[in-house]
Design an enzyme around this catalytic site. Structure first.
Site, mmCIF file in Angstrom:
data_model
loop_
_atom_site.group_PDB
_atom_site.id
_atom_site.type_symbol
_atom_site.label_atom_id
_atom_site.label_comp_id
_atom_site.label_asym_id
_atom_site.label_seq_id
_atom_site.Cartn_x
_atom_site.Cartn_y
_atom_site.Cartn_z
ATOM 1 N N HIS A 17 125.622 -60.272 46.375
ATOM 2 C CA HIS A 17 125.482 -58.945 46.999
ATOM 3 C C HIS A 17 126.484 -58.785 48.150
ATOM 4 O O HIS A 17 127.112 -57.740 48.295
ATOM 5 C CB HIS A 17 124.079 -58.761 47.597
ATOM 6 C CG HIS A 17 122.949 -58.806 46.610
ATOM 7 N ND1 HIS A 17 121.841 -59.590 46.793
ATOM 8 C CD2 HIS A 17 122.751 -58.148 45.433
ATOM 9 C CE1 HIS A 17 120.999 -59.427 45.782
ATOM 10 N NE2 HIS A 17 121.530 -58.566 44.942
ATOM 11 N N LYS A 41 107.532 -53.449 41.273
ATOM 12 C CA LYS A 41 107.906 -54.855 41.385
ATOM 13 C C LYS A 41 107.093 -55.500 42.503
ATOM 14 O O LYS A 41 106.730 -54.835 43.467
ATOM 15 C CB LYS A 41 109.387 -54.997 41.743
ATOM 16 C CG LYS A 41 110.325 -54.698 40.580
ATOM 17 C CD LYS A 41 111.746 -55.083 40.954
ATOM 18 C CE LYS A 41 112.728 -54.707 39.844
ATOM 19 N NZ LYS A 41 114.120 -54.998 40.227
ATOM 20 N N ARG A 90 127.525 -58.182 36.742
ATOM 21 C CA ARG A 90 127.762 -59.616 36.613
ATOM 22 C C ARG A 90 128.213 -59.982 35.217
ATOM 23 O O ARG A 90 129.199 -60.643 35.017
ATOM 24 C CB ARG A 90 126.473 -60.396 36.917
ATOM 25 C CG ARG A 90 126.212 -60.553 38.369
ATOM 26 C CD ARG A 90 124.806 -60.940 38.612
ATOM 27 N NE ARG A 90 123.898 -59.884 38.207
ATOM 28 C CZ ARG A 90 122.619 -59.856 38.478
ATOM 29 N NH1 ARG A 90 122.074 -60.842 39.115
ATOM 30 N NH2 ARG A 90 121.879 -58.843 38.096
ATOM 31 N N SER A 129 118.988 -63.002 42.576
ATOM 32 C CA SER A 129 117.920 -63.265 43.543
ATOM 33 C C SER A 129 116.793 -64.051 42.877
ATOM 34 O O SER A 129 116.194 -64.933 43.498
ATOM 35 C CB SER A 129 117.366 -61.951 44.104
ATOM 36 O OG SER A 129 118.352 -61.261 44.812
HETATM 37 P P1 ADP Z 1 117.978 -54.418 41.332
HETATM 38 O O1 ADP Z 1 116.550 -54.867 41.263
HETATM 39 O O2 ADP Z 1 118.172 -53.001 41.757
HETATM 40 O O3 ADP Z 1 118.823 -54.817 40.144
HETATM 41 P P2 ADP Z 1 119.259 -56.489 42.854
HETATM 42 O O4 ADP Z 1 119.026 -56.774 44.286
HETATM 43 O O5 ADP Z 1 118.910 -57.559 41.879
HETATM 44 O O6 ADP Z 1 118.518 -55.161 42.602
HETATM 45 O O7 ADP Z 1 120.772 -56.079 42.620
HETATM 46 C C1 ADP Z 1 121.358 -55.007 43.283
HETATM 47 C C2 ADP Z 1 122.760 -54.805 42.728
HETATM 48 O O8 ADP Z 1 123.551 -55.945 43.010
HETATM 49 C C3 ADP Z 1 122.843 -54.613 41.229
HETATM 50 O O9 ADP Z 1 123.874 -53.692 40.963
HETATM 51 C C4 ADP Z 1 123.200 -55.966 40.716
HETATM 52 O O10 ADP Z 1 123.872 -55.905 39.469
HETATM 53 C C5 ADP Z 1 124.108 -56.436 41.814
HETATM 54 N N1 ADP Z 1 124.165 -57.883 41.901
HETATM 55 C C6 ADP Z 1 123.141 -58.759 41.917
HETATM 56 N N2 ADP Z 1 123.570 -60.023 41.979
HETATM 57 C C7 ADP Z 1 124.932 -59.955 41.979
HETATM 58 C C8 ADP Z 1 125.975 -60.922 41.974
HETATM 59 N N3 ADP Z 1 125.705 -62.228 41.958
HETATM 60 N N4 ADP Z 1 127.246 -60.472 41.972
HETATM 61 C C9 ADP Z 1 127.502 -59.149 41.960
HETATM 62 N N5 ADP Z 1 126.571 -58.196 41.918
HETATM 63 C C10 ADP Z 1 125.298 -58.575 41.930
#
Ligand code: ADP
Length: 162
Positions: A17, A41, A90, A129
Site C-alpha cells: 500500500h 468485513k 497485484r 494484508s
Molecule cells: P480492499 O479490501 O479494498 O481490497 P486492501 O486494503 O486489501 O483493500 O487494498 C486496497 C488497495 O490496495 C487495492 O487496490 C489493492 O489491490 C491494493 N493493494 C493491496 N496490496 C497491495 C500490494 N501488495 N501492492 C500493490 N497494491 C496493493
C-alpha cells in the site's frame, strides 16, 4: 489542483500500500487515503486504529491526507469533489474484480468517478494484508511486509510480546 482518493481496507497498511501511496502522491497534488468502514468485513483493527497507522506511516508525505468513510465510494468522492480513485493491481486475479468495481463506479457516478490503476512493484506483488495477519498470528517474521510499528501492533493483537 489534481486530487485523488485511494480507498481500501488497510487492515493493516503494508509496504505494498505504501508503495502505491508514494507513487500516487507524486502524480497528484493531493492524495486522500481513505479507510473504508465496511460492515460486511470483520477487521482486525478498528477504523480509528487503521487511520492512526496510516497517519504515522505517511507522516513524511505532506500532500497525503488520511480519512475514513462508509457507504458508497461514488457518494464520498462527490462530497469531496474528487474525480479519480486509485487502486493497486497485484496480479491478474485482482483484475476482474477491480474492473467490475471501476466500471460500476464510473457508470453510477454518471462518468464523474474514474479509476486509475497502478501496478504493484514486483517486490510487493505477493503481499496482502490477510497473509501478513496469517503469518503474524503464528508469530512469524513480517519485517519485510509492514513498518516496524505496525508489526508491533499486529503481534500485540495476537498476544505476542516482540
Ligand atoms: P480492499 O479490501 O479494498 O481490497 P486492501 O486494503 O486489501 O483493500 O487494498 C486496497 C488497495 O490496495 C487495492 O487496490 C489493492 O489491490 C491494493 N493493494 C493491496 N496490496 C497491495 C500490494 N501488495 N501492492 C500493490 N497494491 C496493493
Amino acid at each position: 489542483m489534481k486530487a485523488a482518493i485511494y480507498p481500501g481496507s488497510f487492515d493493516p497498511v503494508t509496504f505494498g500500500h505504501l508503495d502505491i501511496i508514494k507513487r500516487a502522491a507524486e502524480i497528484f497534488d493531493e492524495l486522500t487515503v481513505s479507510v473504508l468502514n465496511n460492515k460486511t468485513k470483520t477487521p482486525l483493527f478498528s477504523v480509528e486504529e487503521r487511520v492512526k497507522m496510516l497517519e504515522e506511516a505517511t507522516k513524511n508525505l505532506p500532500n497525503v491526507k488520511i480519512d475514513s468513510f462508509s457507504g458508497l465510494l461514488i457518494d464520498y468522492a462527490k462530497e469531496k469533489n474528487i474525480r479519480v480513485a486509485i487502486r493497486g493491481l497485484r496480479a491478474f486475479t485482482d483484475f476482474e474484480y477491480e474492473l467490475q468495481i471501476a466500471q460500476t463506479n464510473r457508470k453510477f457516478s454518471g462518468g464523474n468517478l474514474d479509476t486509475m490503476f497502478l501496478t504493484t512493484s514486483l517486490e510487493y506483488a505477493y503481499l496482502s494484508s490477510s497473509t501478513v495477519k496469517e503469518v503474524a498470528s503464528f508469530n512469524g517474521d513480517i519485517s519485510e511486509s509492514v513498518p516496524d510499528f505496525v508489526g508491533k501492533l499486529l503481534y500485540k493483537k495476537y498476544g505476542y510480546d516482540r
